[in-house]
Enzyme design. Structure first.
Site, short mmCIF file in Angstrom:
data_model
loop_
_atom_site.label_atom_id
_atom_site.label_comp_id
_atom_site.label_asym_id
_atom_site.label_seq_id
_atom_site.Cartn_x
_atom_site.Cartn_y
_atom_site.Cartn_z
N SER A 56 45.30 45.48 45.48
CA SER A 56 45.34 44.52 44.74
C SER A 56 44.09 43.28 45.43
O SER A 56 43.28 42.48 44.58
CB SER A 56 46.28 43.89 43.76
OG SER A 56 47.07 43.09 44.94
N LYS A 100 48.97 36.60 46.30
CA LYS A 100 47.32 36.80 44.90
C LYS A 100 46.66 34.86 45.32
O LYS A 100 46.28 34.37 46.37
CB LYS A 100 47.72 36.27 43.39
CG LYS A 100 48.71 38.18 43.66
CD LYS A 100 47.13 39.38 42.89
CE LYS A 100 48.82 39.77 42.82
NZ LYS A 100 48.38 41.63 42.88
#
Length: 194
Positions: A56, A100
């Site tokens: 990710s 993230k």
């Protein structure tokens, strides 16, 4: 042949204590104790090491890489846009750590239109090379970021479970573990994160 007198001999010379050697031992002991103290502090604040799970955050971070997390910085400061944070989704301590990038901070608005992320009505300034967002999901409609919340996305925008998903949503500050700040493995990628 000379005979030795029996009993105690008070005329024997005392051995001199080597003051220089004692000082050197004391200095070495002090340096070892100081080094151990510094090591403990580094581990407590900066030495939290985790593995990257999944693609990710590619190309910034690749799956399997080991990174150090600064657990101290967000006790003094709040996360800001483009920080790469480590958090537990919804505070779930049984989950693996998520990594993230912060897109929006408290009070901001976020929306994804035609593949572009808009923060407060302006296109988001990316620090990493990313592709256009194919699926805005929850961010199709404008989202207002609440107090102590952060909107986050992976750099691999189209292969990231992030704030666009209802299962993650906006990340509360209390669930943020720290700031990802350094890649330590593999050695070929060693260095500070941008």
């Amino acid at each position: 042949m000379r005979r030795r007198a029996s009993g105690l001999n008070f005329n024997r010379k005392k051995k001199k204590v080597n003051i220089g050697l004692l000082k050197e031992i004391a200095v070495w002991t002090g340096e070892i104790v100081l080094s151990m103290l510094v090591a403990v502090l580094v581990v407590m604040f900066f030495g939290f090491r985790i593995s990257v799970v999944g693609p990710s955050m590619s190309p910034t971070l690749e799956s399997g890489e080991k990174i150090l997390v600064n657990r101290f910085v967000y006790k003094l400061f709040n996360p800001k846009q483009n920080d790469v944070i480590v958090f537990l989704p919804n505070g779930n301590e049984k989950s693996h750590y998520y990594i993230k990038r912060v897109i929006a901070v408290p009070g901001d608005t976020v929306q994804v239109k035609e593949g572009i992320i808009y923060v407060n009505g302006e296109p988001f300034e990316e620090k990493a090379e990313v592709s256009a967002v194919e699926s805005p999901l929850l961010a199709e409609e404008e989202i207002v970021i609440g107090d102590e919340e952060y909107f986050v996305m992976g750099d691999n925008r189209n292969n990231s479970e992030d704030s666009r998903y209802a299962s993650i949503g906006n990340v509360k500050k209390e669930y943020i573990v720290g700031k990802a700040w350094c890649i330590v493995r593999p050695w070929s990628r060693f260095g500070l994160l941008k």
